[in-house]
Each structure stands twice: as C-alpha cells, then as structure tokens.
Write a protein that holds these residues in place. Structure first.
Motif, PDB file in Angstrom:
ATOM      1  N   VAL A 145      75.203  33.587  34.684  1.00 44.12           N
ATOM      2  CA  VAL A 145      74.707  34.825  34.107  1.00 44.12           C
ATOM      3  C   VAL A 145      75.806  35.850  34.330  1.00 44.12           C
ATOM      4  O   VAL A 145      76.045  36.276  35.459  1.00 44.12           O
ATOM      5  CB  VAL A 145      73.384  35.283  34.753  1.00 44.12           C
ATOM      6  N   LEU A 204      72.927  28.587  40.225  1.00 45.66           N
ATOM      7  CA  LEU A 204      72.730  29.683  39.282  1.00 45.66           C
ATOM      8  C   LEU A 204      73.616  30.826  39.775  1.00 45.66           C
ATOM      9  O   LEU A 204      73.454  31.281  40.901  1.00 45.66           O
ATOM     10  CB  LEU A 204      71.266  30.106  39.358  1.00 45.66           C
ATOM     11  N   THR A 207      74.396  27.197  35.908  1.00 43.41           N
ATOM     12  CA  THR A 207      74.012  28.258  34.980  1.00 43.41           C
ATOM     13  C   THR A 207      74.758  29.509  35.400  1.00 43.41           C
ATOM     14  O   THR A 207      74.760  29.877  36.572  1.00 43.41           O
ATOM     15  CB  THR A 207      72.499  28.520  35.001  1.00 43.41           C
ATOM     16  N   TRP A 257      63.169  35.185  38.016  1.00 46.78           N
ATOM     17  CA  TRP A 257      63.086  33.735  37.849  1.00 46.78           C
ATOM     18  C   TRP A 257      62.776  33.061  39.192  1.00 46.78           C
ATOM     19  O   TRP A 257      61.923  32.164  39.261  1.00 46.78           O
ATOM     20  CB  TRP A 257      64.390  33.180  37.268  1.00 46.78           C
ATOM     21  N   LYS A 288      71.322  41.477  35.734  1.00 43.66           N
ATOM     22  CA  LYS A 288      71.534  40.096  36.206  1.00 43.66           C
ATOM     23  C   LYS A 288      70.682  39.797  37.434  1.00 43.66           C
ATOM     24  O   LYS A 288      69.936  38.810  37.450  1.00 43.66           O
ATOM     25  CB  LYS A 288      73.020  39.874  36.556  1.00 43.66           C
ATOM     26  N   LEU A 320      67.539  37.207  37.821  1.00 43.38           N
ATOM     27  CA  LEU A 320      67.572  36.093  38.765  1.00 43.38           C
ATOM     28  C   LEU A 320      66.407  36.176  39.747  1.00 43.38           C
ATOM     29  O   LEU A 320      65.782  35.163  40.071  1.00 43.38           O
ATOM     30  CB  LEU A 320      68.905  36.069  39.509  1.00 43.38           C
ATOM     31  N   ILE A 366      71.086  30.171  44.293  1.00 49.44           N
ATOM     32  CA  ILE A 366      71.474  31.338  43.517  1.00 49.44           C
ATOM     33  C   ILE A 366      72.586  32.051  44.268  1.00 49.44           C
ATOM     34  O   ILE A 366      72.406  32.438  45.426  1.00 49.44           O
ATOM     35  CB  ILE A 366      70.288  32.292  43.276  1.00 49.44           C
ATOM     36  N   GLY A 424      68.278  25.887  31.534  1.00 50.16           N
ATOM     37  CA  GLY A 424      69.593  25.658  32.111  1.00 50.16           C
ATOM     38  C   GLY A 424      69.573  24.690  33.287  1.00 50.16           C
ATOM     39  O   GLY A 424      70.598  24.100  33.632  1.00 50.16           O
ATOM     40  N   LEU A 450      66.801  30.416  31.515  1.00 50.47           N
ATOM     41  CA  LEU A 450      67.200  29.998  32.866  1.00 50.47           C
ATOM     42  C   LEU A 450      66.551  28.665  33.224  1.00 50.47           C
ATOM     43  O   LEU A 450      67.201  27.791  33.801  1.00 50.47           O
ATOM     44  CB  LEU A 450      66.833  31.066  33.898  1.00 50.47           C
ATOM     45  N   GLU A 451      65.297  28.519  32.883  1.00 48.93           N
ATOM     46  CA  GLU A 451      64.591  27.266  33.187  1.00 48.93           C
ATOM     47  C   GLU A 451      65.231  26.097  32.438  1.00 48.93           C
ATOM     48  O   GLU A 451      65.442  25.026  32.997  1.00 48.93           O
ATOM     49  CB  GLU A 451      63.111  27.410  32.825  1.00 48.93           C
TER      50      GLU A 451
END
Length: 171
Positions: A19, A139, A17, A34, A27, A31, A109, A11, A8-9
């Motif tokens: 998922v 994300l 990004t 992160w 998922k 998230l 997100i 991305g 993720l980082e």
C-alpha cells in the motif's frame, strides 16, 4: 471503504501486498481497519527512523512477532545487546522458527516502511521478503516503492494499492 478492504483480502492470495501513497492518504487507517476485521493472526510493526539500524529493526520485528507466539521471542534471545552484523545470523533463525511455529495463515503488517532508509535495513527487509515462511503474508504501508519490487511484479507475487486506489469514490 469496503472496496479497499476487499482488495487487501484478495491480496492475501500472494505473499506480498504493498500500500503505497503519500502522507495523509489513509494507508495506516486502511491497514488498521483491515487488521480489525480479519480473522487471521496479525503482527504489526510501525517502523521508525531508528529502525534503519538493522539490529534495531530485527529486534522490533521479533517483538511484534512474539506477540503471536511467545516462543519466537525466547528462541532468538532479544534481551541482550546486538553486535554488528549479528542480525545476519539471527534473521534466518527467526524465519526457520516462524516456519515451524506459525500454525495458521498469518499476516505481518509493516507500516511506515519509508523510514527504513539505510542499505542495511533495506537488505534485511528484502531478505525477509525473499525468504518468507509459507504461512506468512506481508502487508506493507509506505510512501514509495520498495527496492526489488520489479522482481516481485515480474513473478506476479505482489498486490499493489496506490494513491489513486485510495481515493474516495462515489457509491
């Protein structure tokens, strides 16, 4: 799951990004883990079925982003009723405000994007993705693909984590 957090980082070098995995694959947990460890500002929107209405989606999006900078919410006036297609004028204004008001690399997100089932809500999402401010990375957590994903892949602008990536592996 340090391997997934590192993916993720990594991305964040691109604008998007994704998922994508079935229900129960982890998922949202990934998230959230992160988001808890990053030093970047994060706005979070968990999409609901009602947000298939683009006006409601835009209101929720503005509210999530306003937690990062209260001037965003004030700039767009979210406390009044929406009229049909008004979101088509409000979203570009919001994107311009984001470009000016986001001082740092910021992450938005959008979780449970599979709840955005109408053409209008998906068009709003695509407009957002196609006109992202330079310091905003998105994300997305979802159970399927996004419309227009092939174009992002062709431009090498999306990092994808799929169900096979979310499987636990022995260390």
């Amino acid at each position: 799951r340090p391997r997934l957090l590192a993916l993720l980082e990594q991305g964040l070098q691109g604008p998007l990004t994704l998922v994508s995995a079935p229900a129960g694959a982890g998922k949202t947990t990934l998230l959230a883990a992160w988001a808890a460890m990053t030093t970047r500002p994060v706005a979070w929107l968990s999409c609901e079925e009602g947000e298939s209405d683009p006006a409601r989606l835009l209101s929720a999006l503005i509210a999530a982003l306003a937690r990062l900078n209260e001037r965003l919410g004030a700039a767009v006036e979210t406390d009044r009723p929406w009229h049909p297609h008004e979101h088509e004028r409000v979203l570009p204004r919001l994107l311009n405000d984001l470009e000016q008001l986001l001082p740092d690399e910021t992450v938005l997100i959008l979780d449970d994007v599979h709840h955005l089932t109408t053409d209008a809500s998906q068009a709003l999402l695509l407009f957002l993705l196609n006109h992202l401010p330079s310091r905003l990375h998105v994300l997305i957590g979802t159970r399927g693909d996004l419309p227009g994903l092939a174009r992002w892949r062709a431009r090498n602008q999306v990092t994808e984590l799929r169900s096979q990536d979310l499987l636990f592996v022995s260390a």
